[in-house]
Write a protein that holds these residues in place. Structure first.
Motif, PDB file in Angstrom:
ATOM      1  N   SER A   1     -35.536  13.214 -35.385  1.00 55.11           N
ATOM      2  CA  SER A   1     -35.661  14.963 -34.295  1.00 55.11           C
ATOM      3  C   SER A   1     -36.383  14.872 -33.331  1.00 55.11           C
ATOM      4  O   SER A   1     -36.093  15.405 -31.699  1.00 55.11           O
ATOM      5  CB  SER A   1     -35.650  16.006 -35.077  1.00 55.11           C
ATOM      6  OG  SER A   1     -37.203  16.020 -35.347  1.00 55.11           O
ATOM      7  N   SER A   2     -37.301  13.543 -32.935  1.00 57.54           N
ATOM      8  CA  SER A   2     -38.312  13.947 -31.846  1.00 57.54           C
ATOM      9  C   SER A   2     -37.014  13.132 -30.572  1.00 57.54           C
ATOM     10  O   SER A   2     -37.173  13.523 -29.658  1.00 57.54           O
ATOM     11  CB  SER A   2     -39.838  13.233 -32.287  1.00 57.54           C
ATOM     12  OG  SER A   2     -39.075  12.044 -32.726  1.00 57.54           O
ATOM     13  N   GLY A   3     -36.874  11.984 -31.024  1.00 56.26           N
ATOM     14  CA  GLY A   3     -36.753  11.416 -30.460  1.00 56.26           C
ATOM     15  C   GLY A   3     -34.721  12.010 -29.224  1.00 56.26           C
ATOM     16  O   GLY A   3     -34.057  10.773 -28.879  1.00 56.26           O
ATOM     17  N   TYR A   4     -34.448  12.949 -30.474  1.00 57.69           N
ATOM     18  CA  TYR A   4     -33.262  13.503 -29.609  1.00 57.69           C
ATOM     19  C   TYR A   4     -33.271  14.599 -28.904  1.00 57.69           C
ATOM     20  O   TYR A   4     -32.774  15.155 -28.868  1.00 57.69           O
ATOM     21  CB  TYR A   4     -32.337  13.817 -30.927  1.00 57.69           C
ATOM     22  CG  TYR A   4     -31.324  12.321 -31.045  1.00 57.69           C
ATOM     23  CD1 TYR A   4     -30.087  12.374 -30.291  1.00 57.69           C
ATOM     24  CD2 TYR A   4     -31.631  11.454 -32.314  1.00 57.69           C
ATOM     25  CE1 TYR A   4     -29.332  11.803 -30.416  1.00 57.69           C
ATOM     26  CE2 TYR A   4     -30.706  10.417 -32.720  1.00 57.69           C
ATOM     27  CZ  TYR A   4     -29.356  10.389 -31.768  1.00 57.69           C
ATOM     28  OH  TYR A   4     -28.594   9.152 -31.555  1.00 57.69           O
ATOM     29  N   GLN A   5     -34.829  15.295 -29.058  1.00 55.69           N
ATOM     30  CA  GLN A   5     -35.056  16.391 -28.041  1.00 55.69           C
ATOM     31  C   GLN A   5     -34.690  16.427 -27.153  1.00 55.69           C
ATOM     32  O   GLN A   5     -34.057  17.448 -26.355  1.00 55.69           O
ATOM     33  CB  GLN A   5     -36.619  16.394 -28.295  1.00 55.69           C
ATOM     34  CG  GLN A   5     -37.468  16.770 -29.582  1.00 55.69           C
ATOM     35  CD  GLN A   5     -39.032  17.380 -29.209  1.00 55.69           C
ATOM     36  OE1 GLN A   5     -39.299  17.043 -28.310  1.00 55.69           O
ATOM     37  NE2 GLN A   5     -39.160  17.994 -30.083  1.00 55.69           N
ATOM     38  N   GLN A   6     -34.606  15.417 -25.835  1.00 55.04           N
ATOM     39  CA  GLN A   6     -34.039  15.586 -24.231  1.00 55.04           C
ATOM     40  C   GLN A   6     -32.343  15.763 -24.444  1.00 55.04           C
ATOM     41  O   GLN A   6     -31.690  15.697 -23.599  1.00 55.04           O
ATOM     42  CB  GLN A   6     -34.024  14.562 -23.672  1.00 55.04           C
ATOM     43  CG  GLN A   6     -33.403  12.981 -24.283  1.00 55.04           C
ATOM     44  CD  GLN A   6     -33.948  11.649 -24.026  1.00 55.04           C
ATOM     45  OE1 GLN A   6     -34.947  11.964 -22.882  1.00 55.04           O
ATOM     46  NE2 GLN A   6     -33.686  10.248 -24.431  1.00 55.04           N
TER      47      GLN A   6
ATOM     48  N   VAL B   1     -26.634  16.718 -29.090  1.00 59.13           N
ATOM     49  CA  VAL B   1     -27.357  16.786 -29.978  1.00 59.13           C
ATOM     50  C   VAL B   1     -28.573  17.272 -30.677  1.00 59.13           C
ATOM     51  O   VAL B   1     -29.470  17.025 -29.715  1.00 59.13           O
ATOM     52  CB  VAL B   1     -27.332  14.897 -30.295  1.00 59.13           C
ATOM     53  CG1 VAL B   1     -27.213  14.603 -31.848  1.00 59.13           C
ATOM     54  CG2 VAL B   1     -26.072  14.080 -30.165  1.00 59.13           C
ATOM     55  N   CYS B   2     -28.473  17.739 -31.755  1.00 59.88           N
ATOM     56  CA  CYS B   2     -30.195  18.633 -31.767  1.00 59.88           C
ATOM     57  C   CYS B   2     -30.112  18.408 -33.358  1.00 59.88           C
ATOM     58  O   CYS B   2     -28.927  18.490 -34.015  1.00 59.88           O
ATOM     59  CB  CYS B   2     -29.468  20.316 -31.356  1.00 59.88           C
ATOM     60  SG  CYS B   2     -29.717  20.960 -30.077  1.00 59.88           S
ATOM     61  N   ILE B   3     -31.345  17.415 -33.342  1.00 60.01           N
ATOM     62  CA  ILE B   3     -31.232  17.181 -34.979  1.00 60.01           C
ATOM     63  C   ILE B   3     -32.465  17.858 -35.735  1.00 60.01           C
ATOM     64  O   ILE B   3     -33.543  18.288 -34.435  1.00 60.01           O
ATOM     65  CB  ILE B   3     -32.073  15.969 -35.032  1.00 60.01           C
ATOM     66  CG1 ILE B   3     -29.838  15.084 -34.578  1.00 60.01           C
ATOM     67  CG2 ILE B   3     -32.046  15.321 -36.828  1.00 60.01           C
ATOM     68  CD1 ILE B   3     -31.182  13.828 -34.620  1.00 60.01           C
ATOM     69  N   THR B   4     -32.834  18.787 -36.515  1.00 60.21           N
ATOM     70  CA  THR B   4     -33.554  19.959 -37.282  1.00 60.21           C
ATOM     71  C   THR B   4     -33.990  19.053 -38.289  1.00 60.21           C
ATOM     72  O   THR B   4     -33.589  18.675 -39.265  1.00 60.21           O
ATOM     73  CB  THR B   4     -33.339  21.138 -36.547  1.00 60.21           C
ATOM     74  OG1 THR B   4     -32.410  21.588 -38.202  1.00 60.21           O
ATOM     75  CG2 THR B   4     -33.195  21.445 -35.644  1.00 60.21           C
ATOM     76  N   CYS B   5     -35.338  19.511 -39.253  1.00 57.41           N
ATOM     77  CA  CYS B   5     -35.913  18.793 -40.161  1.00 57.41           C
ATOM     78  C   CYS B   5     -36.223  20.251 -40.632  1.00 57.41           C
ATOM     79  O   CYS B   5     -36.926  20.342 -40.086  1.00 57.41           O
ATOM     80  CB  CYS B   5     -36.975  17.895 -39.859  1.00 57.41           C
ATOM     81  SG  CYS B   5     -36.615  16.931 -39.137  1.00 57.41           S
ATOM     82  N   CYS B   6     -35.788  20.440 -41.522  1.00 67.44           N
ATOM     83  CA  CYS B   6     -37.246  21.454 -43.052  1.00 67.44           C
ATOM     84  C   CYS B   6     -37.622  20.575 -44.262  1.00 67.44           C
ATOM     85  O   CYS B   6     -36.512  20.093 -44.874  1.00 67.44           O
ATOM     86  CB  CYS B   6     -36.838  22.089 -42.262  1.00 67.44           C
ATOM     87  SG  CYS B   6     -34.881  22.129 -43.840  1.00 67.44           S
TER      88      CYS B   6
END
Length: 135
Positions: free
Chosen positions: A78-83, A92-97
């Protein structure tokens, strides 16, 4: 010292109530949100401790990928794809929960509530820091 097998340890954690297992929605490249009971899976105990959601914006519309994930892998992705999380074409948005079925349909929250939660979290964090300095 006695060595235990992985299955013995998992059995121990399961019987002692220490096993951590969540459920997540899981689907691959769907053009609609797959947050229905048909797509619920049990994540691997004590390994996959988060749910991950990827939202990809392509020429033919928005695509969803949902899955179980380990916290380390999900947070790095998720941090690698923030940009690349722009909401525009090829986004591309990746989220975690980390709560059961948290990668399901989005719950709309009033903005004032979200601001209060954020301020509350900041206050709690500042209180903990202050108490650790003073003690």
């Amino acid at each position: 010292m006695r060595l235990f097998s992985v299955s013995t340890l998992l059995l121990f954690f399961s019987s002692s109530g220490l096993a951590l297992q969540i459920q997540c929605y899981q689907c691959e490249e769907m053009t609609h949100d797959c947050s229905t009971p048909d797509f619920i899976v049990n994540c691997t105990v004590n390994v996959q401790d988060m749910c991950q959601t990827e939202v990809l914006v392509k020429d033919d519309g928005t695509h969803y990928r949902k899955s179980c994930a380990s916290s380390g892998a999900c947070l790095i992705a998720s941090s690698g794809y923030q940009q690349f999380c722009t909401g525009k074409l090829n986004s591309v948005c990746i989220t975690c929960c980390n709560t059961p079925l948290c990668n399901g349909p989005r719950q709309k929250k009033p903005k004032s509530c979200a601001a209060a939660v954020t301020l509350g979290a900041l206050w709690l964090h500042a209180s903990v820091l202050l108490s650790s300095v003073l003690c």
